[in-house]
Motif scaffolding. Sequence first.
Motif, PDB file in Angstrom:
ATOM      1  N   LYS A  71     -39.308  -6.393 -20.281  1.00  7.43           N
ATOM      2  CA  LYS A  71     -38.846  -4.730 -20.471  1.00  7.43           C
ATOM      3  C   LYS A  71     -38.498  -4.773 -22.123  1.00  7.43           C
ATOM      4  O   LYS A  71     -38.781  -3.743 -22.708  1.00  7.43           O
ATOM      5  N   LEU A  75     -40.148  -2.258 -24.995  1.00  9.09           N
ATOM      6  CA  LEU A  75     -39.417  -1.289 -25.858  1.00  9.09           C
ATOM      7  C   LEU A  75     -39.783  -1.640 -27.331  1.00  9.09           C
ATOM      8  O   LEU A  75     -39.689  -0.590 -27.831  1.00  9.09           O
ATOM      9  N   TYR A  90     -34.696   2.846 -30.327  1.00 13.23           N
ATOM     10  CA  TYR A  90     -35.112   1.999 -29.446  1.00 13.23           C
ATOM     11  C   TYR A  90     -34.651   0.818 -30.127  1.00 13.23           C
ATOM     12  O   TYR A  90     -34.372  -0.187 -29.276  1.00 13.23           O
ATOM     13  N   ASP A 138     -33.003   0.778 -16.750  1.00  9.02           N
ATOM     14  CA  ASP A 138     -33.719   2.000 -16.039  1.00  9.02           C
ATOM     15  C   ASP A 138     -33.040   3.104 -16.694  1.00  9.02           C
ATOM     16  O   ASP A 138     -33.767   4.307 -16.676  1.00  9.02           O
ATOM     17  N   LYS A 141     -34.792   3.877 -19.886  1.00  2.79           N
ATOM     18  CA  LYS A 141     -36.114   4.320 -19.523  1.00  2.79           C
ATOM     19  C   LYS A 141     -36.234   5.683 -19.010  1.00  2.79           C
ATOM     20  O   LYS A 141     -36.888   6.402 -19.397  1.00  2.79           O
ATOM     21  N   LYS A 145     -38.300   9.328 -21.525  1.00  8.55           N
ATOM     22  CA  LYS A 145     -39.526   9.313 -21.234  1.00  8.55           C
ATOM     23  C   LYS A 145     -40.475  10.338 -21.942  1.00  8.55           C
ATOM     24  O   LYS A 145     -39.875  11.160 -22.702  1.00  8.55           O
TER      25      LYS A 145
END
Length: 145
Positions: A71, A75, A90, A138, A141, A145
């Motif tokens: 993950k 990123l 990020y 999560d 994320k 989006k």
Amino acid sequence: MKKTIVTFSFLAFTTFTFLTSCKNNETKIEDAQENVLDAKKDLVEAKQDSLSDYESFKTKINEKIAANEVKITDLKIKAIDGSKAAKAKYNEAVVALEEKNIELKTKINTYSESSKEAWEVFKKDMNKTADDLEKEFDEFKSKNK
């Protein structure tokens, strides 16, 4: 006469019972040695169970850590493709998540044996930390989006 026979019979029965119920020292030593061997065997089995539990738990946590690393890599790729503001966001998230993932990895690799109660507390803490980290991924994320 009857009294003497009853007394003698009682005395003989008591003496016989006493002599047959007493163990000699050699038998007592053998019994003690057997008890010690049984206790050592139980201890070895308990340690093996504990090590097995630790290894399976460590494998489970390492799988979560590996998934987190994937993950994090995702990123990093998204940071490269984004605008300057997105890159900063990020990169900041990546650094924070990476640090927490490394901390999780360090905790599981440096764990040393302790009591059963301490082990249960450690497992609970590690699971909570891993779950919290997964939630952070999560949340990040879903926000970006």
